[in-house]
Design an enzyme around this catalytic site. Structure first.
Site, PDB file in Angstrom:
ATOM      1  CG  HIS A 118      -1.826   1.168   1.314  1.00 18.26           C
ATOM      2  ND1 HIS A 118      -3.124   1.134   0.841  1.00 18.26           N
ATOM      3  CD2 HIS A 118      -1.642   2.425   1.792  1.00 18.26           C
ATOM      4  CE1 HIS A 118      -3.692   2.315   1.035  1.00 18.26           C
ATOM      5  NE2 HIS A 118      -2.809   3.116   1.608  1.00 18.26           N
ATOM      6  CD  GLU A 119       1.556   3.687   3.663  1.00 16.91           C
ATOM      7  OE1 GLU A 119       1.843   4.745   3.055  1.00 16.91           O
ATOM      8  OE2 GLU A 119       0.482   3.548   4.293  1.00 16.91           O
ATOM      9  CG  HIS A 151       0.381   6.217  -0.736  1.00 12.69           C
ATOM     10  ND1 HIS A 151      -0.672   6.645  -1.504  1.00 12.69           N
ATOM     11  CD2 HIS A 151      -0.169   5.621   0.369  1.00 12.69           C
ATOM     12  CE1 HIS A 151      -1.819   6.346  -0.892  1.00 12.69           C
ATOM     13  NE2 HIS A 151      -1.540   5.706   0.231  1.00 12.69           N
TER      14      HIS A 151
END
Length: 414
Positions: free
Chosen positions: A18-19, A22
């Site tokens: 997920h990170e 980003h």
């Protein structure tokens, strides 16, 4: 212990992907990313690569990418401040020493008259030795040092808010998207190893102690008809048998190009007829990819439908699972083997992606909502108001987490 290790690995993988979404899109847009963190709380491990510090923190309950411009810059150098300056070969400021000046005897001591670390990239001030006023140009990758820790400055064009609306939307959306991508990858790997469930009217693995195996049926037999009714798919076979517990069945099958009939009596298991046959599986690169797409889409749809039911009141908060419930379920999944763990990982990844896209403050969906509003208005929402909304939303989510966790604990003792 196995459950704890599985939970740490699964959530570490989910949060990392997920990170990472980003981080990659932020770097692609030219945003300065100060830190990529897995977990919250005290640092266990950290390493700096180029301009980003990669950290592992104590509490494995989330993660973050600290992008320049999302929070106010920590350093605000005002007129009258006494600082130390260090220079690179181009005579531009490479380090700005904010405090503990006595530890940097080689730094040039300056009393600040004016400083801009974002736009003009200049410090104007007076040297202590000569007393003259100078302009000191600042290198774009200069660092300020406070309490012995170095932080890279963030010129305006390296900050999140300076990027185009599309770049900011993509940077925020990339986190949930990566969770969907991870689920797809896990499903493809799973299907590559295990095979993809097939709807062909074939018999999969048989349970040796159940009626089908006892009657002489074999894995790979093609079922043409049952009691004279044509079978077009495995679902047809399963549905027909499930509706007829404790009944005599005549299966017309094809095996090695020979057609024969086999008589089987189904068992009654909680009102459902079974003969001990599993669904067949097929292996192949294309089948695995297609299965990955199908399963990812199916679970996204299921998660969205679940939240619709939550909003409409069709299901209550008592039916939601928090960290305790997920931990307990993970333990049950671990007992069933690696294939179940892989499937559970993919489902949790999709859950994380869908939850983060909900238009709630403090979640990626809430941040995207503010960006869409900005696109409609033609100007950003007041940062102070947005921060307040996110703060209230975060408090609400924490309260909801406490309620759900309490429900999970109560279920353990029911």
């Amino acid at each position: 212990m196995e459950t704890f290790i599985a939970v740490v690995i699964i959530f570490g993988l989910l949060i990392s992907f997920h990170e990472l979404g980003h981080l990659l899109l932020a770097k692609r847009a030219g945003i300065l990313c100060r830190e990529f963190a897995i977990g919250f709380g005290p640092k266990i491990f950290s390493i700096k690569k180029k301009e980003t510090v990669y950290t592992l923190r104590l509490l494995p309950i989330g993660g973050f990418v600290r992008m320049a411009g999302e929070d106010p810059e920590v350093i605000d150098i005002k007129p009258g401040h006494r600082i130390g300056l260090m220079f690179n070969r181009a005579d531009s400021v490479s380090k700005i020493i904010i405090n503990q000046l006595n530890k940097y005897p080689n730094a040039k001591m300056v009393t600040v008259d004016y400083a801009d670390l974002e736009k003009d990239l200049v410090i104007q001030g007076y040297e202590e030795e000569e007393g003259e006023r100078f302009d000191f140009p600042i290198d774009r990758k200069a660092e300020y040092v406070m309490d012995g820790q170095a932080f890279q400055i963030a010129p305006l064009d390296r900050q999140f808010g300076s990027k185009s609306l599309l770049d900011r939307i993509l940077t925020i959306f990339a986190g949930p998207f990566n969770n969907f991508l991870l689920a797809f990858i896990v499903f493809v790997i799973l299907f590559s190893i295990q095979g993809v469930p097939s709807e062909k009217p074939l018999l999969g693995k048989l349970i040796s102690t159940d009626p089908a195996a006892q009657a002489g049926l074999q894995e790979g037999d093609r079922v043409l008809a049952i009691n004279g009714q044509t079978m077009e798919s495995f679902s047809d076979i399963a549905n027909y048998i499930n509706k007829r517990p404790n009944q005599a069945l005549t299966l017309k099958i094809e095996r090695d190009h020979h057609i024969q009939e086999v008589k089987v009596t189904s068992k009654n298991e909680k009102g459902v007829g079974i003969i001990g046959v599993n669904q067949p599986f097929e292996k192949g690169v294309w089948d695995s990819i297609k299965g990955g797409v199908t399963q990812t889409y199916y679970w996204i749809k299921m998660e969205v439908e679940a939240f619709k039911q939550l909003v409409t009141g069709a299901i209550g908060l008592d039916q939601l699972s928090g960290p305790v419930g997920i931990y307990n379920l993970t333990g049950q999944v671990v007992d069933h083997g690696i294939f179940w763990v892989m499937r559970w990982t993919a489902v949790l990844s999709i859950n994380l992606g869908v939850v983060n896209l909900l238009p709630l403050p403090a979640l990626d969906g809430g941040r995207l909502l503010f960006l869409f509003v900005e696109g409609l208005r033609g100007k950003p929402v007041d940062p102070k108001r947005e921060t307040l909304v996110h703060f209230i939303g975060f408090a609400f989510l924490m309260l909801l987490m406490i309620v759900v966790t309490w429900n999970d604990i109560q279920k353990l003792f029911m």
